[in-house]
Design an enzyme around this catalytic site. Structure first.
Site: not given
Ligand code: CAA
Length: 254
Positions: A62, A105, A108, A128
């Site tokens: 998400a 998400g 999921e 998460e």
């Molecule tokens: N939401 C918003 N933006 C996201 C995102 C997310 N879930 N995942 C990645 N992005 C964005 C980053 O902020 C970044 O944007 P900017 O260039 O503007 O900074 C861009 O995508 C590229 O990401 P990274 O620079 O972080 O890429 P990376 O290769 O270094 O890392 C990653 C990849 C490990 C997937 C890392 O991006 C990450 O940890 N993302 C979040 C994963 C996460 O926590 N997901 C769960 C979300 S909560 C949820 O899903 C609730 C539910 O149950 C529905």
């Protein structure tokens, strides 16, 4: 447009298209996705749907930035995850073709599909917990049903990612192939399913999904009724006749 659609050989591909943020699932993308899936579900040229992302990400979850400042009451009233229930009601088979990140998400969403083909580079996780929350779009329920309690706890409580090979061993996905083939492999599964009698496919999918929310007694009863119902289809007559006549059946979808 956050979702691209292509159609061929009786199936459709819905591709998530927000690559700059690893296909983070914001409200706009999810709205488009659910509307798209519902319209493909009604499209008689489509008999199977592939849901995919790109090589780097299926979806990284998400959209964290969109949710970050929301209050509990905003989350409740916007009922962000309600539209996910509509994915559960899609009647045609959904195949997830996953490469790169399938997190939160994204994982999921993949688990809402009926089958999963992954590339060797795919990474799955429910991270998460690392941002102060927990899965909210079915993760605790679907993951536990797919991999069992202890492995689900491991993923949900540590937030650690697992590899495609682990996911395969754990029963989360169907098949792992080299990255250059994951979409081709999914297409070949979709083409095969698209060649089957559509009414039987629909009722069979419905019966398998029923097993998740009923007793064995209720599920067997449901299965039997769907089985009997297929004897009202022209495709059942054609399929069995073609078998006896040693020829290929011609499905009418009725
Ligand atoms: N939401 C918003 N933006 C996201 C995102 C997310 N879930 N995942 C990645 N992005 C964005 C980053 O902020 C970044 O944007 P900017 O260039 O503007 O900074 C861009 O995508 C590229 O990401 P990274 O620079 O972080 O890429 P990376 O290769 O270094 O890392 C990653 C990849 C490990 C997937 C890392 O991006 C990450 O940890 N993302 C979040 C994963 C996460 O926590 N997901 C769960 C979300 S909560 C949820 O899903 C609730 C539910 O149950 C529905």
């Amino acid at each position: 447009m956050y979702v691209n659609i292509t159609k061929q050989d009786g199936y459709a591909i819905a591709q998530l298209n927000r690559p700059e943020v690893l296909n983070a699932l914001n409200i706009q993308l999810m709205t488009e996705l659910v509307d798209t899936l519902e319209s493909l579900d009604k499209d008689s040229d489509v008999r199977c749907i592939i849901l995919t992302g790109n090589e780097k990400a299926f979806a990284a979850g998400a959209d964290i930035k969109e949710m970050a400042d929301a209050s509990a009451i905003e989350m409740l009233t916007r009922d962000q995850f309600a539209r996910w229930d509509r994915i559960r009601r899609i009647k045609k088979p959904l195949i997830a073709a996953v490469s790169g990140f399938a997190l939160g998400g994204g994982c999921e969403l993949m688990m809402s599909c009926d089958m999963v083909i992954a590339s060797e580079t795919a990474k799955f996780g429910q991270p998460e917990i690392n941002i102060g929350v927990m899965p909210g779009a079915g993760g605790t329920q679907r993951l536990t049903r797919a991999v069992g309690k202890v492995k689900s706890m491991e993923m949900v409580l540590t937030g650690r990612m697992i590899s495609a090979d682990e996911a395969l061993r754990w029963g989360l996905i169907n098949k792992v192939v080299p990255v250059e083939y994951y979409l081709e492999e999914a297409k070949s599964w979709a083409k095969e399913i698209a060649s089957k009698p559509p009414v039987a496919v629909k009722l069979a999918k419905e019966a398998v999904l029923k097993s998740f929310d009923t007793t064995i007694e209720g599920g067997l009863e449901f299965e039997r009724k769907n089985f009997y119902l297929l004897f009202a289809s022209e495709d059942q007559k054609e399929g069995m006749k073609a078998f006896a006549e040693k020829r290929k059946p011609e499905w009418k979808g009725k």
